[in-house]
Design an enzyme around this catalytic site. Structure first.
Site, mmCIF file in Angstrom:
data_model
loop_
_atom_site.group_PDB
_atom_site.id
_atom_site.type_symbol
_atom_site.label_atom_id
_atom_site.label_comp_id
_atom_site.label_asym_id
_atom_site.label_seq_id
_atom_site.Cartn_x
_atom_site.Cartn_y
_atom_site.Cartn_z
ATOM 1 C CB SER A 130 -0.894 0.034 1.239
ATOM 2 O OG SER A 130 -1.680 -1.123 1.326
HETATM 3 N N1 SAH Z 1 0.338 -5.143 4.294
HETATM 4 C C1 SAH Z 1 1.123 -5.496 3.116
HETATM 5 C C2 SAH Z 1 0.377 -5.294 1.824
HETATM 6 C C3 SAH Z 1 -0.708 -6.254 1.694
HETATM 7 S S1 SAH Z 1 -1.372 -6.490 0.081
HETATM 8 C C4 SAH Z 1 2.454 -4.790 3.112
HETATM 9 O O1 SAH Z 1 2.726 -3.976 4.001
HETATM 10 O O2 SAH Z 1 3.247 -5.078 2.214
HETATM 11 C C5 SAH Z 1 -2.628 -7.618 0.535
HETATM 12 C C6 SAH Z 1 -2.146 -8.996 0.850
HETATM 13 O O3 SAH Z 1 -3.266 -9.744 1.300
HETATM 14 C C7 SAH Z 1 -1.572 -9.762 -0.349
HETATM 15 O O4 SAH Z 1 -0.260 -10.144 -0.060
HETATM 16 C C8 SAH Z 1 -2.505 -10.957 -0.485
HETATM 17 O O5 SAH Z 1 -1.849 -12.139 -0.901
HETATM 18 C C9 SAH Z 1 -3.065 -11.082 0.924
HETATM 19 N N2 SAH Z 1 -4.333 -11.801 1.060
HETATM 20 C C10 SAH Z 1 -5.434 -11.760 0.268
HETATM 21 N N3 SAH Z 1 -6.399 -12.571 0.757
HETATM 22 C C11 SAH Z 1 -5.897 -13.122 1.911
HETATM 23 C C12 SAH Z 1 -6.398 -14.052 2.883
HETATM 24 N N4 SAH Z 1 -7.629 -14.581 2.807
HETATM 25 N N5 SAH Z 1 -5.598 -14.378 3.908
HETATM 26 C C13 SAH Z 1 -4.345 -13.879 4.034
HETATM 27 N N6 SAH Z 1 -3.809 -13.006 3.146
HETATM 28 C C14 SAH Z 1 -4.581 -12.634 2.099
#
Ligand code: SAH
Length: 228
Positions: free
Chosen positions: A76
């Protein structure tokens, strides 16, 4: 200007130059857009964001945008990380659950503002990379597991705070169940192109939802999220 991490540079490479770039990032893209929580701003000045960003986009690590991290996912933009964390209202003593570890950047920012961080990622490779950086930085209050985060982390529940870094069709029921009394959860809700950031508060046995503006996140995919 040093903006690119070379392959042979040690993982922990940080410098005054990076610290300077982070200070500019916080001033221009976070504080000037309305984030006032001094602890959040300080944490973002300290956490070496460039280490979490893939080498191909390293030159943009301190810019205003979200960046690709592989597997069709993104880290993000700095403002959104700050806004979500500010909305959590952390005092330092909380046990936090994060869904969507991604690079691990947000988990590490959280680790400086709360007592313990439990973070769940569904993509194995992303979780492994995040754990590697967390270890290298010698951070001991972040635990990562590979799982469908829409189920929460029942062994560790209840959580004082829950932060979801991907957008869900609705608030996943297991997460509400794992929220402590007087706990709070920040979660983007809605389909791509039409998401709102929601703050869910648990007041005794009731839950209350507040709208906190528009959002733009990748989908939360799972049993209580979007179907694959
Ligand atoms: N907080 C992160 C960015 C997250 S992007 C950072 O600081 O880099 C969103 C993430 O959520 C992705 O990596 C994706 O794979 C994950 N995601 C999506 N659905 C999910 C689920 N059901 N459980 C765990 N992770 C999930």
């Amino acid at each position: 200007m040093i903006t690119r991490r070379k392959r042979d540079e040690p993982l922990l490479e940080d410098s005054k130059e990076f610290a300077h770039q982070r200070a500019l990032m916080v001033d221009r893209h976070v504080a000037s857009r309305g984030i006032t929580d001094a602890r959040v701003l300080a944490a973002m000045r300290e956490v070496p964001r460039h280490l979490f960003v893939p080498a191909v986009v390293a030159s943009k690590a301190h810019g205003p945008s979200a960046l690709p991290i592989g597997f069709r996912q993104t880290i993000s933009q700095p403002y959104i990380v700050a806004r979500m964390i500010e909305l959590l209202d952390l005092t330092g003593s909380e046990k936090v659950l994060e869904i969507g570890t991604g690079t691990g950047y947000q988990a590490v920012v959280l680790s400086r503002l709360a007592a313990k961080v439990f973070s769940i990622e569904r993509v194995n490779e992303l979780a492994l990379r995040a754990v590697e950086i967390v270890r290298a930085l010698r951070i001991h209050n972040v635990s990562v597991k590979v799982f469908d985060g829409t189920y929460g982390w029942s062994d560790q529940a209840p959580f004082d705070r829950i932060i979801v870094a991907a957008a869900a069709p609705e608030v996943p029921e297991p997460l509400v169940q794992q929220l402590a009394r007087n706990g709070r959860m920040i979660i983007p809700i809605g389909p791509e192109g039409n998401q709102r950031l929601a703050r869910v508060s648990r007041v005794g046995t009731r839950t209350q939802i507040e709208d906190c503006g528009t959002a733009e996140f990748v989908p939360l995919v799972g049993r209580f999220g979007w179907k694959e």
